[in-house]
Design an enzyme around this catalytic site. Structure first.
Site, short mmCIF file in Angstrom:
data_model
loop_
_atom_site.label_atom_id
_atom_site.label_comp_id
_atom_site.label_asym_id
_atom_site.label_seq_id
_atom_site.Cartn_x
_atom_site.Cartn_y
_atom_site.Cartn_z
N ASN A 272 -5.96 3.25 11.10
CA ASN A 272 -5.41 2.50 9.98
C ASN A 272 -6.04 1.10 9.97
O ASN A 272 -6.47 0.62 11.02
CB ASN A 272 -3.88 2.40 10.09
CG ASN A 272 -3.25 2.06 8.76
OD1 ASN A 272 -3.18 0.91 8.37
ND2 ASN A 272 -2.83 3.08 8.04
N HIS B 16 3.61 -2.02 -1.21
CA HIS B 16 2.91 -1.10 -0.31
C HIS B 16 2.61 -1.80 1.02
O HIS B 16 2.37 -3.01 1.03
CB HIS B 16 1.61 -0.62 -0.95
CG HIS B 16 1.82 0.50 -1.92
ND1 HIS B 16 1.05 1.63 -1.94
CD2 HIS B 16 2.75 0.66 -2.90
CE1 HIS B 16 1.48 2.44 -2.91
NE2 HIS B 16 2.50 1.88 -3.50
N GLU C 165 5.99 1.68 -0.42
CA GLU C 165 5.22 2.78 0.16
C GLU C 165 5.72 2.94 1.60
O GLU C 165 6.64 3.70 1.85
CB GLU C 165 3.73 2.45 0.11
CG GLU C 165 2.87 3.57 0.63
CD GLU C 165 1.46 3.12 0.87
OE1 GLU C 165 1.25 2.06 1.48
OE2 GLU C 165 0.54 3.83 0.44
N HIS D 108 -1.09 -5.50 -10.43
CA HIS D 108 -1.41 -5.18 -9.04
C HIS D 108 -1.80 -6.45 -8.29
O HIS D 108 -2.70 -7.17 -8.72
CB HIS D 108 -2.57 -4.17 -8.96
CG HIS D 108 -2.89 -3.76 -7.56
ND1 HIS D 108 -4.15 -3.79 -7.02
CD2 HIS D 108 -2.07 -3.34 -6.56
CE1 HIS D 108 -4.11 -3.38 -5.77
NE2 HIS D 108 -2.86 -3.10 -5.46
N GLU E 39 1.87 4.64 8.36
CA GLU E 39 1.06 5.61 7.61
C GLU E 39 0.54 6.73 8.52
O GLU E 39 -0.66 6.98 8.60
CB GLU E 39 -0.07 4.88 6.88
CG GLU E 39 0.48 3.96 5.79
CD GLU E 39 -0.57 3.20 5.01
OE1 GLU E 39 -1.75 3.21 5.42
OE2 GLU E 39 -0.22 2.59 3.99
N GLU F 160 -2.14 9.05 -1.09
CA GLU F 160 -3.52 8.58 -0.91
C GLU F 160 -4.21 9.26 0.28
O GLU F 160 -5.41 9.50 0.25
CB GLU F 160 -3.55 7.06 -0.77
CG GLU F 160 -2.80 6.51 0.43
CD GLU F 160 -2.75 4.97 0.47
OE1 GLU F 160 -3.04 4.34 -0.55
OE2 GLU F 160 -2.43 4.43 1.54
N GLU G 91 -2.93 -7.12 -4.61
CA GLU G 91 -3.29 -6.80 -3.22
C GLU G 91 -3.42 -8.14 -2.49
O GLU G 91 -4.18 -9.00 -2.92
CB GLU G 91 -4.62 -6.03 -3.17
CG GLU G 91 -5.15 -5.78 -1.77
CD GLU G 91 -4.16 -5.04 -0.88
OE1 GLU G 91 -3.80 -3.90 -1.21
OE2 GLU G 91 -3.75 -5.62 0.15
C1 NOJ Z 1 -3.34 0.65 -0.24
C2 NOJ Z 1 -2.34 1.15 -1.20
O1 NOJ Z 1 -1.46 2.06 -0.62
C3 NOJ Z 1 -3.09 1.77 -2.35
O2 NOJ Z 1 -2.19 2.37 -3.25
C4 NOJ Z 1 -3.91 0.71 -3.02
O3 NOJ Z 1 -4.68 1.31 -4.03
C5 NOJ Z 1 -4.86 0.05 -2.03
N1 NOJ Z 1 -4.14 -0.37 -0.87
C6 NOJ Z 1 -5.57 -1.15 -2.63
O4 NOJ Z 1 -4.65 -2.16 -2.88
CA CA Z 2 -1.08 2.40 1.80
#
Ligand code: NOJ
Ligand code: CA
Length: 703
Positions: free
Chosen positions: A193, A483, A502, A413, A171, A508, A415
């Protein structure tokens, strides 16, 4: 049905290599030679039209535990040559037919004193070279790679478009510099990061794009990264030689091998035309064919989401501000005071579903729907989410039924916060939950350091995790958009349910302080070589303080540029990332996003210069319409679009969404104008592009 021809031409044996063995590409433009030097070290070199692309470069490995390295004392025992020509149909893509045409040379090597066998397989295409190491079944079965020693010897001090080598993130903003300046600029190329591990002052990531002073474009990457660690490149600034640098595991080991096995392909794409780099399908062609029998459930998707409002800080993923830490299963949310910033509430999600239905979007992504976001990364937390327990204000069943009634899909989603162990622990239950509530795509995320501790995002262990999730998802007929995962290497040919990744600096970052204005004129030459990116374009309000007064970021692009990205940044998964209220302010421009397809029959790369500009025309897979997109770098410019790609004898109406003359990414990004024009295959059209600008053109057939 695809047709293919395999011709086994010659197989012959040498007691000892005396002379170079040569291979030519099908059209004869590329030529490579394989040699062994006086120490029995394998070497290769590559030329295009007689000019060197890669100078003589060594191949091999260092092994763990002081085992004799796999780098010298080799002799050639066999050289097998063949040709291959097939055309295959991707499930989705920039074009509906892909030709896979190459000449191959597999050199079987035997190491004196060990009897180990190593095959180096070269495939020379009309767009470049791929090669990999293979270890057939033999006595020498288990070994651990300490270092891969693959070299790429450059012919000079080229211009490179690079990001810093890092075992955990891509990133970063791109730096454009001479190779000799990489070391000097390395520190300034690294920004913060949540997880990052730069490893060397001259380390860079692949896909690496370069340009020589003679105007030759060279791209180095890898294809089919499976059960191995991701490759970076380390430059020796004295000699201009890159050596592969694999991502280590917790013990510093690079890869655990068990024969029969192969490494990923190392790829070199080269051309005097920058557009040929964008048009290359070599990376996909070096991957295995489709592994799935039925792909009818894989659908290119255009979506909106409860997302940008969290990224900008306008709303929150979390439900409460009451607790600094959460222990899932032990925290009773029903007793906690809700904050008034939670984005994923039932009522708010229904508004998004209405907006999607009204404007013809396929799906809505919702983040922050599940418990645990109050405390989701930064503490090396193992058990962080369970992926099935919603917050009290998110009615999973009600939303499922509401979306269904509006013919809109929901995107799940997950995470993981880098806790791959926790994700695998819950994976089956999480996928079953998705199927129950009608979700057939999931955006996964890997923010923060990887668990198990000490592993990296790009190491063999974690690469195997992403692959496991992808294959498990296929069993459930689920599409994946990962991502922070390892950057793609064409795996989507085999598993086209990988519809997005990603693995680069996405939109973002425009809400985290901004990216360079020419960022999207580089990404198609680098990150997109391995597969599509969920870049999340479509931001119409660049002044982020208008969304969240506490965020003073400013997006470095114009509104017309954002439209162009739907064509320039190919993906079967495209988001319209901004808030519905911002689209309602610019409904005439929004029309382009509504119309632009996400799957194509043909793509024409009209003009391109990394860091400068890219203009691409693509034909819709399901109609006779064409769409043209441009992304422009930092300098204002006029692009000339030659419509010769249109069908002769037909008439079309072009709607041109372009920067106004006074548009500028810094102080006038929303200045655009929309015009229409009748066009045919004879039309040439000048279109002005502002600094950080671009354009989108829809071209619809008329009677
Ligand atoms: C990083 C991701 O790139 C983003 O799209 C996401 O909203 C956040 N993490 C939270 O999961
Ligand atoms: Ca990201």
């Amino acid at each position: 049905m695809s047709k293919f021809v395999v011709v086994l031409l010659v197989g012959f044996a040498f007691a000892k290599a005396i002379q170079a063995q040569t291979l030519k590409s099908p059209n004869g433009a590329f030529e490579m030679q394989f040699t062994l030097d006086s120490n029995g070290t394998p070497q290769y070199q590559l030329q295009l039209n007689g000019e060197p692309v890669i100078k003589k470069s060594s191949l091999g490995f260092e092994l763990k535990n002081d085992e004799k390295s796999l780098k010298n004392d080799f002799s050639v025992v066999a050289t097998d040559r063949s040709s291959f020509d097939e055309t295959w149909q991707p499930v989705w893509g920039e074009e509906s037919q892909i030709r896979n045409h190459y000449n191959e040379m597999a050199v079987t090597l035997k190491q004196a004193g060990t009897d180990r066998i190593m095959v180096i397989r070269f495939r020379l295409f009309d767009d470049g070279l791929g090669f990999r190491y293979e270890f057939p079944q033999q006595e020498f079965t288990y070994f651990v790679i300490k270092e891969e020693l693959t070299q790429f010897a450059m012919t000079g001090d080229h211009t490179a478009y690079w990001i810093a080598g890092d075992y955990d993130t891509q990133e970063y903003d791109y730096t454009t510099s001479r190779l000799s300046q990489i070391g000097a600029l390395h520190n300034s190329a690294i920004s913060d990061n949540a997880s990052q591990t730069p490893f060397s002052p001259t380390g860079v990531q692949t896909a690496l794009m370069m340009k020589t002073d003679d105007g030759l474009y060279i791209n180095i990457h890898e294809a089919a990264l499976v059960d191995y660690s991701a490759m970076h490149l380390n430059l020796d600034e004295e000699t201009m030689v890159f050596t592969s640098k694999l991502t280590p595991d917790v013990n510093g080991d690079m890869a655990y091998m068990q024969a029969p096995t192969t490494t990923p392909w190392r790829t070199i794409i080269a051309s005097k035309n920058a557009t040929d780099i964008l048009a290359s399908r070599m990376t996909y062609n070096l991957n295995e064919p489709l592994a799935l029998e039925d792909t009818s459930w894989i659908k290119p998707t255009k979506y909106i989401g409860v997302w940008w409002e969290m990224i900008t800080g306008k709303s929150s993923w979390s439900y409460t501000n009451d607790l600094p830490a959460i222990q899932l299963g032990k925290t009773d949310y029903s007793t906690l005071e809700p904050n008034d910033t939670h984005g994923a509430t039932t009522a708010h999600v229904k508004d998004y579903i209405d907006f999607a239905a009204q404007h013809g979007f396929d799906a809505v992504l919702v983040e922050g729907w599940n418990q645990g976001w109050e405390d989701w990364f930064g503490h090396s937390k193992d058990y962080v989410f369970d992926f099935v327990t919603p917050y009290p204000d998110f009615d999973v069943k009600g939303i499922y039924e509401y979306a269904k009634s509006k013919d809109v899909k929901m995107i799940m989603h997950h995470e993981t916060s880098g806790s791959t162990r926790n994700y695998e622990r819950h994976l089956d239950t999480a996928f079953q939950f998705m199927k129950k509530y009608g979700y057939d795509a999931v955006k996964t995320g890997y923010v923060g350091n990887i668990l198990p501790r000490g592993e990296h995002h790009y190491g063999q262990w974690t690469v195997n995790h992403y692959q496991h999730v992808l294959e498990k998802a296929a069993e459930y007929e689920i599409m994946i958009n990962a991502h922070e995962a390892v950057r793609p290497t064409g795996i989507a040919r085999t598993y086209p349910n990988l519809i997005g990744n990603e693995s680069a600096r996405g939109t973002e970052f425009q809400a985290f302080g901004g990216s360079k204005p020419n960022h999207t004129t580089i990404l198609p030459f680098t990150r997109l070589i391995g597969g599509p990116m969920d870049y999340t374009p479509g931001i119409f309000e660049m002044d982020i303080s208008k969304v969240n007064p506490d965020n003073d970021s400013h997006g470095n692009f114009t509104l017309a540029n954002q439209l162009g990205l739907y064509v320039v940044m190919y993906s079967p998964l495209q988001m319209a990332a901004d808030l519905p209220e911002n689209y309602n302010r610019f409904l005439d421009a929004f029309q382009f996003i509504k119309e632009v397809p996400v799957d194509w029959e043909v793509s024409k790369y009209l003009e391109a210069e990394p860091g400068g500009y890219i203009t691409i025309a693509r034909k819709d897979k399901n109609s006779s319409s064409w769409f043209v997109g441009n992304s422009n770098g930092t300098t204002a410019r006029t692009a000339t679009v030659d419509f010769k790609f249109l069908e002769k004898g037909k008439k079309y109406k072009a709607t041109i969404y372009a920067d106004a003359k006074d548009a500028h990414y810094k102080n006038n990004p929303q200045a655009y104008k929309i015009t229409t024009k009748n066009v045919t295959h004879k039309t040439k059209l000048d279109v002005f592009t502002a600094p950080g600008g671009g354009f989108g053109i829809s071209v619809v057939e008329v009677e």
